[in-house]
Design an enzyme around this catalytic site. Structure first.
Site, mmCIF file in Angstrom:
data_model
loop_
_atom_site.group_PDB
_atom_site.id
_atom_site.type_symbol
_atom_site.label_atom_id
_atom_site.label_comp_id
_atom_site.label_asym_id
_atom_site.label_seq_id
_atom_site.Cartn_x
_atom_site.Cartn_y
_atom_site.Cartn_z
ATOM 1 N N LYS A 255 0.831 -1.211 0.000
ATOM 2 C CA LYS A 255 0.000 0.000 0.000
ATOM 3 C C LYS A 255 0.864 1.260 0.000
ATOM 4 C CE LYS A 255 -2.014 -1.174 3.918
ATOM 5 N NZ LYS A 255 -1.336 -2.478 4.137
ATOM 6 N N ARG B 181 -10.048 0.410 8.411
ATOM 7 C CA ARG B 181 -9.657 -0.979 8.694
ATOM 8 C C ARG B 181 -10.756 -1.742 9.421
ATOM 9 N NH1 ARG B 181 -3.635 0.076 8.596
ATOM 10 N NH2 ARG B 181 -2.678 -1.962 8.491
ATOM 11 N N ARG C 201 11.299 -5.788 5.260
ATOM 12 C CA ARG C 201 11.053 -4.342 5.094
ATOM 13 C C ARG C 201 11.968 -3.506 5.985
ATOM 14 N NH1 ARG C 201 5.041 -2.199 5.386
ATOM 15 N NH2 ARG C 201 4.974 -3.614 7.177
ATOM 16 N N ARG D 175 -0.991 -9.383 13.096
ATOM 17 C CA ARG D 175 -1.567 -8.381 12.193
ATOM 18 C C ARG D 175 -2.321 -9.048 11.050
ATOM 19 N NH1 ARG D 175 3.820 -5.862 11.114
ATOM 20 N NH2 ARG D 175 2.863 -4.599 9.486
HETATM 21 P P1 ADP Z 1 2.149 -1.924 3.220
HETATM 22 O O1 ADP Z 1 2.146 -0.418 3.240
HETATM 23 O O2 ADP Z 1 0.962 -2.487 2.509
HETATM 24 O O3 ADP Z 1 2.340 -2.533 4.583
HETATM 25 P P2 ADP Z 1 4.764 -1.649 1.881
HETATM 26 O O4 ADP Z 1 4.488 -0.759 0.716
HETATM 27 O O5 ADP Z 1 5.492 -1.067 3.041
HETATM 28 O O6 ADP Z 1 3.404 -2.374 2.355
HETATM 29 O O7 ADP Z 1 5.568 -2.919 1.330
HETATM 30 C C1 ADP Z 1 5.991 -3.963 2.216
HETATM 31 C C2 ADP Z 1 7.406 -4.433 1.819
HETATM 32 O O8 ADP Z 1 7.330 -5.124 0.567
HETATM 33 C C3 ADP Z 1 8.410 -3.303 1.616
HETATM 34 O O9 ADP Z 1 9.671 -3.748 2.044
HETATM 35 C C4 ADP Z 1 8.388 -3.062 0.092
HETATM 36 O O10 ADP Z 1 9.654 -2.595 -0.372
HETATM 37 C C5 ADP Z 1 8.081 -4.452 -0.444
HETATM 38 N N1 ADP Z 1 7.230 -4.447 -1.648
HETATM 39 C C6 ADP Z 1 6.160 -3.661 -1.910
HETATM 40 N N2 ADP Z 1 5.587 -3.974 -3.090
HETATM 41 C C7 ADP Z 1 6.323 -5.012 -3.592
HETATM 42 C C8 ADP Z 1 6.234 -5.797 -4.805
HETATM 43 N N3 ADP Z 1 5.280 -5.600 -5.719
HETATM 44 N N4 ADP Z 1 7.157 -6.781 -4.975
HETATM 45 C C9 ADP Z 1 8.124 -7.021 -4.036
HETATM 46 N N5 ADP Z 1 8.248 -6.298 -2.896
HETATM 47 C C10 ADP Z 1 7.362 -5.317 -2.680
HETATM 48 P P1 ADP Z 2 0.707 -2.310 7.728
HETATM 49 O O1 ADP Z 2 -0.312 -2.094 6.686
HETATM 50 O O2 ADP Z 2 2.050 -2.632 7.214
HETATM 51 O O3 ADP Z 2 0.240 -3.275 8.800
HETATM 52 P P2 ADP Z 2 0.336 0.399 8.906
HETATM 53 O O4 ADP Z 2 1.496 1.291 8.895
HETATM 54 O O5 ADP Z 2 -0.817 0.732 8.045
HETATM 55 O O6 ADP Z 2 0.956 -1.018 8.585
HETATM 56 O O7 ADP Z 2 -0.218 0.222 10.405
HETATM 57 C C1 ADP Z 2 0.630 -0.056 11.488
HETATM 58 C C2 ADP Z 2 -0.199 -0.198 12.762
HETATM 59 O O8 ADP Z 2 -0.843 1.050 13.060
HETATM 60 C C3 ADP Z 2 -1.336 -1.205 12.704
HETATM 61 O O9 ADP Z 2 -0.907 -2.533 12.996
HETATM 62 C C4 ADP Z 2 -2.283 -0.663 13.781
HETATM 63 O O10 ADP Z 2 -1.820 -0.966 15.078
HETATM 64 C C5 ADP Z 2 -2.147 0.851 13.575
HETATM 65 N N1 ADP Z 2 -3.134 1.347 12.602
HETATM 66 C C6 ADP Z 2 -2.875 1.874 11.364
HETATM 67 N N2 ADP Z 2 -4.014 2.222 10.747
HETATM 68 C C7 ADP Z 2 -5.030 1.894 11.582
HETATM 69 C C8 ADP Z 2 -6.456 1.970 11.509
HETATM 70 N N3 ADP Z 2 -7.085 2.461 10.426
HETATM 71 N N4 ADP Z 2 -7.175 1.531 12.583
HETATM 72 C C9 ADP Z 2 -6.572 1.057 13.687
HETATM 73 N N5 ADP Z 2 -5.243 0.925 13.813
HETATM 74 C C10 ADP Z 2 -4.469 1.341 12.778
#
Ligand code: ADP
Ligand code: ADP
Ligand code: ZN
Length: 215
Positions: free
Chosen positions: A13, A88, A127, A171
């Site tokens: 994302k 979420r 990551r 998560r």
């Molecule tokens: P999210 O915000 O959904 O948690 P991130 O954008 O932080 O996800 O991506 C999670 C990890 O995967 C990061 O280390 C990122 O560099 C990697 N990543 C994201 N998209 C891809 C992809 N299409 N292929 C391989 N690695 C990816």
């Molecule tokens: P990822 O998509 O990689 O799990 P985020 O950076 O979006 O990570 O979220 C990290 C943490 O922040 C979540 O595990 C949760 O604890 C909190 N969080 C983020 N967005 C929300 C939301 N919309 N509602 C509740 N908790 C949230």
């Protein structure tokens, strides 16, 4: 354009949001980033949020809805926004609909990036991000040019404390139980756009581009 980008933790994302915000010139609102900022600053809200984040649980709806509502009222969001990681829960999604309706706005699309669980675990475990500018890397899939250093600003690369095996598993479970029902919610509104996120960054990005150019 008013957009929501959804998907399980590690789906990509934040990575895709970077590209969308640059192309469509809309602010990127990441609730995860907002919470991490508050934790870093040590605000009362940050201290509260940290407990939930460290356990891989969701921060309570009331807190989360409050910060998003305030952010969406700001001037730079009036011509469009990209919400990343919010909503979420169904409660959050309904609150978002209400806020938008009151201000004569509506969502144009809810993009869902789908990735299998075993790949999500690999994405989270590798990551790292820049301590200074926040740029996100992956140790295997998109490594920095020099080990441990940001390509953009030479800042130190660090791992998120919630990207450990145990919290990551929690998560995923929270996503399946509390967030995945949103797919039906947006499907029913005709807004859901599914993207296969298990491909390279550019392929995922160009699918999103096609979706948004049609939205
Ligand atoms: P999210 O915000 O959904 O948690 P991130 O954008 O932080 O996800 O991506 C999670 C990890 O995967 C990061 O280390 C990122 O560099 C990697 N990543 C994201 N998209 C891809 C992809 N299409 N292929 C391989 N690695 C990816
Ligand atoms: P990822 O998509 O990689 O799990 P985020 O950076 O979006 O990570 O979220 C990290 C943490 O922040 C979540 O595990 C949760 O604890 C909190 N969080 C983020 N967005 C929300 C939301 N919309 N509602 C509740 N908790 C949230
Ligand atoms: Zn940097």
């Amino acid at each position: 354009m008013n957009i929501v980008i959804m998907g399980p933790p590690g789906a990509g994302k934040g990575t895709q949001a970077e590209f969308i915000k640059n192309k469509y010139k809309i602010p990127h609102i990441s609730t995860g980033d907002m919470f991490r900022e508050a934790v870093k600053k040590g605000t009362p809200m940050g201290k509260e949020a940290q407990k939930y984040m460290n356990a891989g649980k969701l921060v309570p709806d009331q807190v989360t809805i409050g910060i998003v509502q305030d952010r969406l009222a700001e001037a730079d969001c009036q011509a469009g926004f990209l919400l990343d990681g919010f909503p979420r829960t169904i409660v959050q999604a309904k609150a978002l609909d209400e806020v938008l309706e009151k201000t004569d706005r509506k969502l144009d699309a809810a993009i869902n990036i789908a990735v299998p669980d075993n790949i999500l675990i690999q994405r989270m475990s590798g990551r790292v991000s820049c301590k200074e500018c926040g740029k996100v890397y992956h140790l295997v899939f998109s490594p920095p040019a020099a080990q441990g250093k940001c390509d953009e600003c030479s800042g130190e690369l660090i791992q998120r404390s919630d990207d450990n095996a145990e919290t990551a598993a929690n998560r995923l479970q929270v996503y399946n139980e509390q967030t995945s029902p949103l797919l039906d919610y947006y499907q029913d509104q005709g807004l859901l756009k599914n993207v296969d996120g298990n491909r390279d960054l550019k392929a995922v990005g160009s699918d999103i581009e096609v979706i948004l150019d049609e939205a």
